[in-house]
Design a protein around this motif. Sequence first.
Motif, short mmCIF file in Angstrom:
data_model
loop_
_atom_site.label_atom_id
_atom_site.label_comp_id
_atom_site.label_asym_id
_atom_site.label_seq_id
_atom_site.Cartn_x
_atom_site.Cartn_y
_atom_site.Cartn_z
N UNK A 202 -24.72 -22.64 -28.93
CA UNK A 202 -25.52 -23.09 -27.80
C UNK A 202 -25.84 -24.58 -27.86
N UNK A 203 -26.11 -25.07 -29.06
CA UNK A 203 -26.40 -26.50 -29.18
C UNK A 203 -25.13 -27.33 -28.95
N UNK A 204 -23.97 -26.83 -29.37
CA UNK A 204 -22.72 -27.54 -29.11
C UNK A 204 -22.42 -27.60 -27.61
N UNK A 205 -22.66 -26.51 -26.92
CA UNK A 205 -22.46 -26.49 -25.47
C UNK A 205 -23.47 -27.42 -24.79
N UNK A 206 -24.69 -27.43 -25.28
CA UNK A 206 -25.70 -28.33 -24.74
C UNK A 206 -25.30 -29.79 -24.94
N UNK B 65 -25.37 -30.83 -32.69
CA UNK B 65 -25.28 -29.98 -33.88
C UNK B 65 -26.17 -30.51 -35.00
N UNK B 66 -26.21 -31.83 -35.17
CA UNK B 66 -27.08 -32.40 -36.19
C UNK B 66 -28.55 -32.19 -35.84
N UNK B 67 -28.90 -32.37 -34.58
CA UNK B 67 -30.27 -32.14 -34.16
C UNK B 67 -30.69 -30.69 -34.34
N UNK B 68 -29.78 -29.78 -34.06
CA UNK B 68 -30.08 -28.36 -34.26
C UNK B 68 -30.26 -28.06 -35.74
N UNK B 69 -29.42 -28.65 -36.58
CA UNK B 69 -29.53 -28.44 -38.02
C UNK B 69 -30.87 -28.96 -38.56
N UNK B 70 -31.24 -30.16 -38.17
CA UNK B 70 -32.48 -30.75 -38.66
C UNK B 70 -33.69 -29.95 -38.17
N UNK C 52 -37.02 -19.89 -34.21
CA UNK C 52 -37.44 -20.89 -33.23
C UNK C 52 -36.21 -21.46 -32.51
N UNK C 53 -35.44 -20.60 -31.89
CA UNK C 53 -34.19 -21.02 -31.27
C UNK C 53 -34.43 -21.99 -30.12
N UNK D 221 -34.23 -27.74 -28.19
CA UNK D 221 -34.93 -28.96 -27.74
C UNK D 221 -34.63 -30.11 -28.71
N UNK D 222 -34.68 -29.82 -30.01
CA UNK D 222 -34.34 -30.84 -31.00
C UNK D 222 -32.90 -31.28 -30.88
#
Length: 88
Positions: free
Chosen positions: A7-11, A42-47, A56-57, A62-63
């Motif tokens: 989802x974060x990659x698509x975002x 992807x980095x923001x999702x990881x952090x 907290x998906x 959002x991150x």
Amino acid sequence: MILEALGSAVLGLVLSWAALHRLAHRLPARPLVLATGVAGALFGDFVTHSALGPGNAALSLVGAAIVSSASLSLLLRPAGRLRRSAPA
């Protein structure tokens, strides 16, 4: 976790496509912008996931959006010509 990363990659891809659509004249090559958007997300999702933990998906997305847009903003070039000051 896999769906959250997907989802974060698509975002990131959507955000980079929107930046290309809106600011194409101020951005470098299309593949660089798309890769930067996805990598930033992807980095923001990881952090965010590392800081907040599992469960907290929505906040992780959002991150991901924040870091992706921040990394895309680093690629922007100035809109007009750079003005040089007169020699002293």
